[in-house]
Scaffold this motif. Structure first.
Motif, PDB file in Angstrom:
ATOM      1  N   ASP A 165       0.855  -1.190   0.000  1.00 17.71           N
ATOM      2  CA  ASP A 165       0.000   0.000   0.000  1.00 17.71           C
ATOM      3  C   ASP A 165       0.887   1.235   0.000  1.00 17.71           C
ATOM      4  OD1 ASP A 165      -2.140  -1.697   0.087  1.00 17.71           O
ATOM      5  OD2 ASP A 165      -2.503  -1.465   2.228  1.00 17.71           O
ATOM      6  N   GLN A 166       0.646   2.102  -0.971  1.00 17.72           N
ATOM      7  CA  GLN A 166       1.543   3.220  -1.229  1.00 17.72           C
ATOM      8  C   GLN A 166       0.875   4.548  -0.877  1.00 17.72           C
ATOM      9  OE1 GLN A 166       4.495   4.984  -1.499  1.00 17.72           O
ATOM     10  NE2 GLN A 166       5.064   3.323  -2.896  1.00 17.72           N
ATOM     11  N   HIS A 167       1.622   5.404  -0.157  1.00 15.80           N
ATOM     12  CA  HIS A 167       1.113   6.724   0.221  1.00 15.80           C
ATOM     13  C   HIS A 167       1.931   7.863  -0.380  1.00 15.80           C
ATOM     14  CE1 HIS A 167      -1.740   5.110   3.253  1.00 15.80           C
ATOM     15  NE2 HIS A 167      -0.840   4.144   3.320  1.00 15.80           N
ATOM     16  N   ASN A 168       3.007   7.543  -1.119  1.00 11.20           N
ATOM     17  CA  ASN A 168       3.652   8.589  -1.906  1.00 11.20           C
ATOM     18  C   ASN A 168       2.626   9.073  -2.922  1.00 11.20           C
ATOM     19  OD1 ASN A 168       5.013   9.569  -4.465  1.00 11.20           O
ATOM     20  ND2 ASN A 168       6.788   9.462  -3.120  1.00 11.20           N
ATOM     21  N   ASP A 173      -0.346   1.843  -5.933  1.00  6.59           N
ATOM     22  CA  ASP A 173      -0.064   0.695  -5.074  1.00  6.59           C
ATOM     23  C   ASP A 173       0.761  -0.356  -5.804  1.00  6.59           C
ATOM     24  OD1 ASP A 173      -1.429   1.708  -2.905  1.00  6.59           O
ATOM     25  OD2 ASP A 173      -3.254   0.545  -3.259  1.00  6.59           O
ATOM     26  N   GLY A 174       1.440  -1.192  -5.020  1.00 13.17           N
ATOM     27  CA  GLY A 174       2.153  -2.330  -5.570  1.00 13.17           C
ATOM     28  C   GLY A 174       3.524  -1.976  -6.105  1.00 13.17           C
ATOM     29  N   LEU A 175       4.313  -3.018  -6.347  1.00 14.47           N
ATOM     30  CA  LEU A 175       5.653  -2.811  -6.885  1.00 14.47           C
ATOM     31  C   LEU A 175       5.610  -2.218  -8.293  1.00 14.47           C
ATOM     32  CD1 LEU A 175       7.424  -6.031  -5.588  1.00 14.47           C
ATOM     33  CD2 LEU A 175       7.892  -3.676  -4.908  1.00 14.47           C
ATOM     34  N   ALA A 181       6.315   4.955 -11.223  1.00 15.05           N
ATOM     35  CA  ALA A 181       6.610   6.287 -10.695  1.00 15.05           C
ATOM     36  C   ALA A 181       8.105   6.581 -10.789  1.00 15.05           C
ATOM     37  CB  ALA A 181       6.136   6.404  -9.247  1.00 15.05           C
ATOM     38  N   ALA A 182       8.938   5.589 -10.448  1.00 17.89           N
ATOM     39  CA  ALA A 182      10.389   5.786 -10.501  1.00 17.89           C
ATOM     40  C   ALA A 182      10.849   6.062 -11.932  1.00 17.89           C
ATOM     41  CB  ALA A 182      11.101   4.560  -9.938  1.00 17.89           C
TER      42      ALA A 182
END
Length: 253
Positions: A165-168, A173-175, A181-182
């Motif tokens: 779970d991603q909050h950036n 979400d997820g890898l 994003a990267a």
């Protein structure tokens, strides 16, 4: 309750909840060392900061992590400026029970995030205290091998492939969401470069990394991870540019 945690929560309530400048005399050490971009060294600038807080100012806390003499707060400040600011604050409490040192990072609240999650929502309770040291070791190793070493072939040794779970605000979400994003950041000339981990603050299922590196410009990284079943399953962060000048000589770290 951890004595340092009790000290920090009591001090923060009087300083930023009640907006009481006299709380500085009760809770802050005479040799208070400041690392924030917002205030100069010592108790007097903090007293002036509290005295100048506007009428509508408030702090909305989300998480508290206590690790020995260090206590980390994760929450949102309303009223510091035109927009709410998400913040990590780290305090060191001395043997006399006074706030002796402070580090922080702040970033504006983003309403529309890639994951649909806010920068502070999600689980807040510290659980599994018996797993503190194992979780600290897991995240510290992840930081050295993946964040600093950039060896993404071992990513799934540390991050769950089932739940991340991603909050950036810019990553889904997820890898796969993080990878996309990267890649986008890299196209913008903002590669995630981690050079030094300065602190690993752990309590139970939560581990906070305070790191230094580059994100297009010199940057301070605050990464909060939630660990479950021996894998990282959730991530909150702040990436803050390091200014050329600070109101003190202590550095950000």
């Amino acid at each position: 309750m951890n004595n340092a945690k009790n000290t920090v929560l009591s001090a923060a309530n009087e300083l930023f909840g009640q907006k009481d400048p006299s709380a500085v005399d009760r809770w802050v050490a005479a040799d208070y060392t400041q690392h924030s971009t917002l205030a100069a060294d010592g108790p007097d600038p903090l007293r002036r900061l509290v005295a100048g807080l506007p009428e509508g100012f408030r702090y909305e806390g989300a998480r508290v992590i206590a690790d020995g003499d260090l206590v980390a707060l994760h929450g949102t400040y309303h009223g510091f400026g035109p927009d709410p600011l998400v913040a990590f604050d780290v305090f060191r409490v001395n043997a006399d029970g006074k706030l002796a040192e402070h580090w922080d990072a702040l970033t504006p609240v983003v309403k529309d995030t890639a994951s649909g999650r806010s920068q502070t929502d999600g689980p807040t309770s510290v659980t599994a205290p018996e797993e503190t040291e194992a979780n600290r070791a897991l995240v510290a190793e992840f930081a050295q091998k993946v964040l600093i070493g950039a060896d993404y072939s071992v990513l799934t040794d540390y991050i769950s492939t089932e739940t991340y779970d991603q909050h950036n605000p810019e990553a889904a979400d997820g890898l796969d969401g993080f990878g996309a994003a990267a890649a986008k950041w890299a196209e913008q000339g903002k590669n995630l470069v981690y050079k030094t981990v300065h602190k690993v603050i752990a309590q139970g299922n939560f581990v906070l990394l305070q790191s230094e590196g580059e994100f297009g410009v010199p940057a301070a990284y605050y990464d909060l991870f939630r660990v479950q079943g021996g894998k990282i399953v959730e991530h909150w962060d702040i990436i803050a540019p390091i200014p050329a000048e600070l109101p003190h000589d202590n550095g950000l770290f």
